[in-house]
Design a protein around this motif. Sequence first.
Motif, PDB file in Angstrom:
ATOM      1  N   LYS A  69       3.965  39.326  27.755  1.00 15.20           N
ATOM      2  CA  LYS A  69       2.966  38.153  27.167  1.00 15.20           C
ATOM      3  C   LYS A  69       3.118  37.423  27.761  1.00 15.20           C
ATOM      4  O   LYS A  69       4.760  36.955  27.558  1.00 15.20           O
ATOM      5  CB  LYS A  69       2.794  38.597  25.835  1.00 15.20           C
ATOM      6  CG  LYS A  69       2.267  40.202  25.334  1.00 15.20           C
ATOM      7  CD  LYS A  69       1.627  39.908  23.883  1.00 15.20           C
ATOM      8  CE  LYS A  69       1.186  42.129  23.435  1.00 15.20           C
ATOM      9  NZ  LYS A  69       0.772  42.081  21.896  1.00 15.20           N
ATOM     10  N   ASN A  70       2.471  36.306  28.097  1.00 18.22           N
ATOM     11  CA  ASN A  70       2.569  34.772  28.348  1.00 18.22           C
ATOM     12  C   ASN A  70       2.435  33.780  27.050  1.00 18.22           C
ATOM     13  O   ASN A  70       1.136  33.748  26.859  1.00 18.22           O
ATOM     14  CB  ASN A  70       2.003  34.616  29.367  1.00 18.22           C
ATOM     15  CG  ASN A  70       2.437  35.060  30.555  1.00 18.22           C
ATOM     16  OD1 ASN A  70       3.846  34.990  31.044  1.00 18.22           O
ATOM     17  ND2 ASN A  70       1.624  35.474  31.346  1.00 18.22           N
ATOM     18  N   THR A  71       3.528  33.322  26.172  1.00 23.11           N
ATOM     19  CA  THR A  71       3.209  32.648  25.762  1.00 23.11           C
ATOM     20  C   THR A  71       3.110  31.285  26.059  1.00 23.11           C
ATOM     21  O   THR A  71       3.715  30.407  26.749  1.00 23.11           O
ATOM     22  CB  THR A  71       4.119  32.150  24.001  1.00 23.11           C
ATOM     23  OG1 THR A  71       5.079  32.512  24.923  1.00 23.11           O
ATOM     24  CG2 THR A  71       4.518  34.253  23.740  1.00 23.11           C
ATOM     25  N   LYS A  72       1.688  30.428  25.666  1.00 24.27           N
ATOM     26  CA  LYS A  72       1.063  29.262  25.463  1.00 24.27           C
ATOM     27  C   LYS A  72       2.419  27.994  25.038  1.00 24.27           C
ATOM     28  O   LYS A  72       2.340  28.176  23.747  1.00 24.27           O
ATOM     29  CB  LYS A  72       0.247  28.859  25.931  1.00 24.27           C
ATOM     30  CG  LYS A  72      -0.763  29.500  25.940  1.00 24.27           C
ATOM     31  CD  LYS A  72      -2.444  28.752  25.991  1.00 24.27           C
ATOM     32  CE  LYS A  72      -3.465  29.512  27.210  1.00 24.27           C
ATOM     33  NZ  LYS A  72      -4.246  28.775  26.804  1.00 24.27           N
ATOM     34  N   LYS A  73       3.507  27.818  25.690  1.00 25.69           N
ATOM     35  CA  LYS A  73       4.225  26.546  25.081  1.00 25.69           C
ATOM     36  C   LYS A  73       3.276  24.945  24.828  1.00 25.69           C
ATOM     37  O   LYS A  73       1.940  25.264  24.530  1.00 25.69           O
ATOM     38  CB  LYS A  73       4.681  25.735  26.502  1.00 25.69           C
ATOM     39  CG  LYS A  73       5.724  26.921  26.766  1.00 25.69           C
ATOM     40  CD  LYS A  73       6.609  26.495  28.106  1.00 25.69           C
ATOM     41  CE  LYS A  73       7.619  26.693  28.584  1.00 25.69           C
ATOM     42  NZ  LYS A  73       8.302  26.622  29.650  1.00 25.69           N
ATOM     43  N   GLU A  74       3.468  24.876  23.410  1.00 24.05           N
ATOM     44  CA  GLU A  74       3.278  23.999  22.822  1.00 24.05           C
ATOM     45  C   GLU A  74       2.445  22.443  23.251  1.00 24.05           C
ATOM     46  O   GLU A  74       3.448  22.019  24.481  1.00 24.05           O
ATOM     47  CB  GLU A  74       3.837  23.591  21.550  1.00 24.05           C
ATOM     48  CG  GLU A  74       3.842  23.892  20.521  1.00 24.05           C
ATOM     49  CD  GLU A  74       4.341  23.566  19.136  1.00 24.05           C
ATOM     50  OE1 GLU A  74       5.449  22.095  19.182  1.00 24.05           O
ATOM     51  OE2 GLU A  74       4.760  24.792  18.493  1.00 24.05           O
ATOM     52  N   TYR A  75       1.968  22.130  23.613  1.00 23.80           N
ATOM     53  CA  TYR A  75       1.123  20.856  24.591  1.00 23.80           C
ATOM     54  C   TYR A  75       1.481  19.651  23.875  1.00 23.80           C
ATOM     55  O   TYR A  75       1.534  19.325  23.008  1.00 23.80           O
ATOM     56  CB  TYR A  75      -0.431  20.851  23.842  1.00 23.80           C
ATOM     57  CG  TYR A  75      -0.875  19.494  24.946  1.00 23.80           C
ATOM     58  CD1 TYR A  75      -0.654  19.299  26.834  1.00 23.80           C
ATOM     59  CD2 TYR A  75      -0.887  17.907  24.317  1.00 23.80           C
ATOM     60  CE1 TYR A  75      -1.458  17.748  27.242  1.00 23.80           C
ATOM     61  CE2 TYR A  75      -1.863  17.234  24.947  1.00 23.80           C
ATOM     62  CZ  TYR A  75      -1.623  17.007  26.119  1.00 23.80           C
ATOM     63  OH  TYR A  75      -2.010  15.962  27.151  1.00 23.80           O
TER      64      TYR A  75
END
Length: 354
Positions: free
Chosen positions: A234-240
């Motif tokens: 699962k590709n978790t999005k990094k904090e912007y």
Amino acid sequence: AVDESELLTVPDGWKEPAFTREDNPKGLLEESSFATLFPKYREAYLKECWPLVQKALGEHYVNAALDLIEGSMTVTTTKKTFDPYVIIRARDLIKLLARSVPFEQVFRILQDDVACDIIKIGSLVRKRDTFIKRRARLLGPKGSTLKALELLTNCYIMVQGNTVSALGPFSGLKEVRKVVLDTMKNIHPIYNIKTLMIKRELAKDPELRTQNWERFLPKFKRKNLKKRKEPKKKNTKKEYTPFPPPQPESQIDKELASGEYFLKERQKKRKQMEEIKAKQADAVKRRQEERNKAFIPPKEKPAVKTKKASTEKKIDIEAIKEKVKNAKKKKLGALPEEEVKLKMAADEKKKKKK
């Protein structure tokens, strides 16, 4: 006092009177005309049935022209035309002929209680393969679904290319359009056919005509049988973050941090040689350890002590000796001693008698 429900319903067998010349004795003021193009493969059929088209439209004083060079059909009103709406019916007639509907069905459009509807289904589905499957679902196996829909709606339905042409009463056309659009939205036509069958039975009961039919109609829920498989990774999005990542250090920055940048060339070379020698020494040490592994003796397993035979159970040797003696005396298949003696005595008696 008259019941309002009776005023709202149309009596059984009631028919609107036909439009005659007496309703419009002076005719039409202007000439109206409509034209439509037809595909090349319809040319041969239109050539054959065109005299019948002219005859059917001639009864209503409408001219019809077939242009094979341009590939078009034209209908025009005349001075004798008295019905203003007949030109709209003639326009629908040539449209249906262009959509591959046979003339045996098309001429019914000139009747007052018959209308037509051309439903465009080409742009309702994105993928071509999905569109073909759903259009085939509307036809059903050997056209059975389409035939059932025709019987329930009293309409003639023709599925051709990217359109569905329907011909029949207004109430039936409304149902046909709903079924066709639902089929293109991936709702199977059999659900709508079941609903139409129930409605048909309910309409026969005079008491239920004015009541709400929602409680009798089936409610179908859409079920997604296939569940989407969750991916292993699962590709978790990094904090912007609005700030860009820090710039990586260059070789000069690393040398400045360690102090190598300020050393002389001779000192740098000496340091490099020391690092190389240290690496070589580590490699020699590892190699020597691997070689020495062959000379290390393996661990011996501890010797297992044999247990002495237990003398608790004493064996009766004399009884075994007697059994062996008896076995030696007996021959395989031999008779017992008493029987042998009796047999011998019997043989001697026989000999004496002789």
